[in-house]
Enzyme design. Structure first.
Site, short mmCIF file in Angstrom:
data_model
loop_
_atom_site.label_atom_id
_atom_site.label_comp_id
_atom_site.label_asym_id
_atom_site.label_seq_id
_atom_site.Cartn_x
_atom_site.Cartn_y
_atom_site.Cartn_z
N LYS A 1 0.87 -1.19 0.00
CA LYS A 1 0.00 0.00 0.00
C LYS A 1 0.90 1.23 0.00
O LYS A 1 1.47 1.63 1.02
CB LYS A 1 -0.92 0.04 1.22
CG LYS A 1 -2.08 0.99 0.95
CD LYS A 1 -2.39 2.04 1.98
CE LYS A 1 -1.54 3.17 2.35
NZ LYS A 1 -1.65 4.38 1.55
N GLY B 1 -5.00 3.36 -1.79
CA GLY B 1 -6.11 3.84 -0.96
C GLY B 1 -5.54 4.59 0.22
O GLY B 1 -4.33 4.79 0.30
N GLY C 1 -4.56 5.48 4.17
CA GLY C 1 -3.92 4.72 5.24
C GLY C 1 -4.88 4.17 6.26
O GLY C 1 -4.77 3.02 6.68
N VAL D 1 -7.07 1.14 3.94
CA VAL D 1 -6.29 0.02 3.39
C VAL D 1 -5.10 -0.32 4.31
O VAL D 1 -4.82 -1.49 4.60
CB VAL D 1 -5.81 0.33 1.95
CG1 VAL D 1 -4.95 -0.80 1.42
CG2 VAL D 1 -7.00 0.56 1.04
N GLY D 2 -4.41 0.73 4.80
CA GLY D 2 -3.27 0.51 5.69
C GLY D 2 -3.69 -0.26 6.93
O GLY D 2 -3.05 -1.24 7.35
N GLU E 1 9.98 2.22 10.30
CA GLU E 1 11.00 3.23 10.00
C GLU E 1 10.27 4.57 10.11
O GLU E 1 9.47 4.89 9.24
CB GLU E 1 11.57 2.96 8.61
CG GLU E 1 12.97 3.50 8.44
CD GLU E 1 12.96 4.95 8.05
OE1 GLU E 1 13.02 5.80 8.96
OE2 GLU E 1 12.89 5.22 6.84
N CYS F 1 13.55 11.63 6.36
CA CYS F 1 13.47 11.25 7.77
C CYS F 1 14.81 11.41 8.47
O CYS F 1 14.88 11.72 9.65
CB CYS F 1 12.94 9.83 7.90
SG CYS F 1 13.73 8.66 6.83
N GLU G 1 9.47 16.90 14.33
CA GLU G 1 9.93 16.73 12.95
C GLU G 1 9.16 17.73 12.07
O GLU G 1 7.93 17.71 12.04
CB GLU G 1 9.64 15.30 12.50
CG GLU G 1 10.18 14.99 11.12
CD GLU G 1 10.04 13.52 10.75
OE1 GLU G 1 8.95 12.96 10.94
OE2 GLU G 1 11.04 12.93 10.27
P1 NDP Z 1 1.82 9.04 7.31
O1 NDP Z 1 2.57 8.34 8.36
O2 NDP Z 1 0.39 9.34 7.56
O3 NDP Z 1 1.92 8.24 5.92
C1 NDP Z 1 2.78 7.16 5.65
C2 NDP Z 1 2.01 5.97 5.10
O4 NDP Z 1 1.18 5.44 6.13
C3 NDP Z 1 1.06 6.31 3.97
O5 NDP Z 1 0.99 5.24 3.06
C4 NDP Z 1 -0.25 6.49 4.70
O6 NDP Z 1 -1.37 6.39 3.87
C5 NDP Z 1 -0.16 5.37 5.71
N1 NDP Z 1 -1.01 5.52 6.88
C6 NDP Z 1 -1.50 6.66 7.43
N2 NDP Z 1 -2.26 6.37 8.50
C7 NDP Z 1 -2.25 5.03 8.64
C8 NDP Z 1 -2.88 4.13 9.56
N3 NDP Z 1 -3.66 4.57 10.54
N4 NDP Z 1 -2.67 2.80 9.40
C9 NDP Z 1 -1.88 2.34 8.41
N5 NDP Z 1 -1.29 3.15 7.50
C10 NDP Z 1 -1.47 4.48 7.62
O7 NDP Z 1 2.59 10.37 6.98
P2 NDP Z 1 2.00 11.77 6.42
O8 NDP Z 1 1.90 11.66 4.97
O9 NDP Z 1 0.76 12.16 7.16
O10 NDP Z 1 3.15 12.78 6.87
C11 NDP Z 1 3.07 13.39 8.15
C12 NDP Z 1 4.42 13.58 8.78
O11 NDP Z 1 5.02 12.32 8.96
C13 NDP Z 1 5.42 14.35 7.94
O12 NDP Z 1 5.29 15.71 8.10
C14 NDP Z 1 6.71 13.83 8.48
O13 NDP Z 1 7.04 14.53 9.65
C15 NDP Z 1 6.40 12.39 8.83
N6 NDP Z 1 6.84 11.43 7.78
C16 NDP Z 1 7.96 10.74 8.01
C17 NDP Z 1 8.43 9.88 7.03
C18 NDP Z 1 9.68 9.11 7.22
O14 NDP Z 1 10.29 8.69 6.25
N7 NDP Z 1 10.10 8.85 8.42
C19 NDP Z 1 7.76 9.72 5.75
C20 NDP Z 1 6.54 10.48 5.62
C21 NDP Z 1 6.12 11.30 6.62
P3 NDP Z 1 -1.94 7.65 3.04
O15 NDP Z 1 -1.83 7.24 1.62
O16 NDP Z 1 -3.36 7.82 3.49
O17 NDP Z 1 -1.12 8.85 3.39
#
Ligand code: NDP
Length: 472
Positions: free
Chosen positions: A170, A201, A203, A206-207, A245, A279, A379
């Site tokens: 996903k 989809g 998070g 689907v997540g 991660e 990150c 962050e």
């Molecule tokens: P998210 O953690 O929400 O997104 C990462 C992935 O997780 C996406 O595929 C997302 O789906 C999915 N996801 C979101 N909620 C859930 C859940 N409840 N259960 C399972 N999967 C889920 O990051 P954001 O895009 O909201 O970014 C927010 C902040 O997170 C950023 O500002 C940054 O600080 C941090 N971040 C850190 C990263 C890293 O590499 N460490 C990477 C990305 C973000 P969906 O398609 O709906 O987004």
């Protein structure tokens, strides 16, 4: 405009059981460049069943057979480098020339490397009267973010498949088109049905369906600490293996004897790469108070040397952020820095000149940041550097370790042994000494709330294995 109206399950492109679609935006122009299906929990369930059914045959293949197929994925990605790099550059905002190397070159290398590693890996070892055999963990759910979308996918999918696992992916809804290209490649190569499945989809639908599904043996997640905690909670119900991660707030210490002229440009790059959406970005620059004025001046010049602009233009060195939400979040942090009393050295909340459209944020530097400020603790995920002065080396180390995170770090000193001593005291998964070069096969992952487990190279492969001991 790329219209993707099917998801990939059991070796075929099939419609989602839902009716929704999600739009994908060009972060430079805010225009829609694609649409994807908004998958459902039922889609996830179908994909997991397919992956579960495919596991027996896939895990029974020889390492050589899996290696050959994985090598072909690398070839398939290499052939589509320009097209995929352009899409990711538009989705995420990374300048195109860098996106070719980082956003496509790296993941191509991951598949190529694992194809080789799988034939060299020690799958069985003797220990006294035991034979220790490594076996695949089973069905893997991979949930990935948008900042290095294909790379993060490759760090899960490539070793999982190499280990003999089957996968349901996903990807992030913000940067999903590369995942469709990857599924095309799997399909064209003729991977056995069900070995790789793609369900797009949101998070929390689907997540969460993947993280809580009893037939998923392991969930490997990259993203925010908030979502990672949710994934871990859901996975606990069926005692899944979990790899996370997550976020970071990494410190970069300039010791008293650091070469400031060498350190500053590298330090700004390590903070601003991918517009700060990294990150492991080194977002806290920890500096001797006696040199604060000189460092502020040099950091200002280096930050102002970045050229904000459309990520597809050759002159751009700082692209936009990936989404409007992300831009607003980063501007909110800049406001917070100002209201909590940090000194604004350069940048600010206004968009860069002439860039009112697109998700742009000015390259920003704050100084006189203290440990308790929000911009020193949370962050930000944007081009915002916080400079924190220290009086003693002990204090510098304490500042660096004063974080819920522990992903990365940096130490600068003209005395390498001195830098290494300090690096060993940082509670983080990696530390770059004097801007030490990126190593694609060194283990990557976090201490503390930056995550659980390691990715990359042999260490990444081991995450997808169970150990079985046969006593003879
Ligand atoms: P998210 O953690 O929400 O997104 C990462 C992935 O997780 C996406 O595929 C997302 O789906 C999915 N996801 C979101 N909620 C859930 C859940 N409840 N259960 C399972 N999967 C889920 O990051 P954001 O895009 O909201 O970014 C927010 C902040 O997170 C950023 O500002 C940054 O600080 C941090 N971040 C850190 C990263 C890293 O590499 N460490 C990477 C990305 C973000 P969906 O398609 O709906 O987004």
């Amino acid at each position: 405009m790329e219209v993707r109206d099917k998801i990939y399950i059991d070796g075929a492109w099939v419609p989602s059981t839902g009716k929704g679609t999600l739009e994908v935006f060009d972060s430079n122009t805010e225009e829609v460049i694609g649409t994807i299906p908004e998958g459902t929990a039922e889609d996830a369930d179908r994909a997991i069943s397919a992956a579960s059914a495919a596991f027996g045959e896939w895990s029974a293949l020889s390492h050589e057979e899996r290696s050959k197929l994985l090598a072909r994925v690398a070839e398939g990605l290499a052939a589509r480098t320009d097209e995929i790099a352009q899409t990711i550059s538009q989705e995420v905002g990374m300048p195109l020339s860098l996106a070719k190397i980082v956003q496509v070159g790296l993941p191509t290398g991951v598949f190529a490397d694992i194809a080789k590693k799988v034939t060299e890996f020690e799958w069985e070892t003797e220990l006294g009267n035991s034979l220790i055999v490594r076996e695949p963990v089973g069905v893997v759910g991979a949930i990935t973010p948008w900042n290095y979308p294909l790379y993060q996918i490759s760090l899960k999918v490539a070793p999982a498949l190499a280990a003999g696992c089957t996968v349901v992916l996903k990807p992030s809804e913000i940067a999903p088109l590369n995942a469709f290209a990857l599924a095309d490649i799997f399909h064209d190569i003729g991977f056995p049905a069900g070995v790789f499945n793609l369900v797009t989809g949101v998070g929390n639908v689907v997540g969460e369906a993947i993280a809580s599904h009893p037939k998923v043996d392991m969930v490997s997640f990259t993203g925010s600490t908030r979502a990672g905690k949710r994934v871990m909670t859901l996975a606990a119900e069926s005692v899944k293996k979990v790899a996370l991660e997550l976020g970071g707030k990494s410190a970069n210490i300039l010791l008293e004897d650091a070469d400031i002229d060498a350190a500053i440009p590298g330090s700004l790059f390590a903070c601003y790469i991918n517009s700060g959406q990294t990150c492991s970005a080194l977002t806290r620059l920890v500096v001797p108070r006696s040199k604060l004025a000189e460092i502020e001046e040099k950091a200002k010049a280096a930050a102002e040397g970045f050229v904000p602009g459309n990520s597809l233009e050759a002159t751009t060195t700082l692209g936009p952020l990936a989404s409007a939400v992300q831009r607003d979040r980063v501007r909110g942090y800049i406001e917070k820095g100002l209201s909590e009393g940090a000194k604004l050295v350069t940048g600010g909340t206004e968009p860069p000149e002439g860039l009112d459209k697109g998700y742009f944020v000015r390259p920003t530097v704050f100084s006189n940041v203290t440990r308790d400020m929000t911009i020193a603790q949370e962050e930000i995920f944007g081009p915002v550097l916080s400079i924190l002065p220290y009086d003693t080396e002990e204090e510098a180390i304490a500042i660096a370790n004063d974080s819920i995170y522990g992903l990365s770090g940096g130490v600068w000193s003209t005395d390498k042994a001195h830098a290494e001593r300090v690096a060993r005291r940082l509670r983080t998964g990696q530390v770059d000494i004097n801007g030490g070069a990126f190593n694609a096969v060194a283990p990557f992952g976090g201490f503390k709330q930056s995550g659980v487990g390691r990715e990359r190279g042999e260490f990444g492969l081991e995450e997808f294995l169970e150990y079985k001991s046969l006593q003879r």
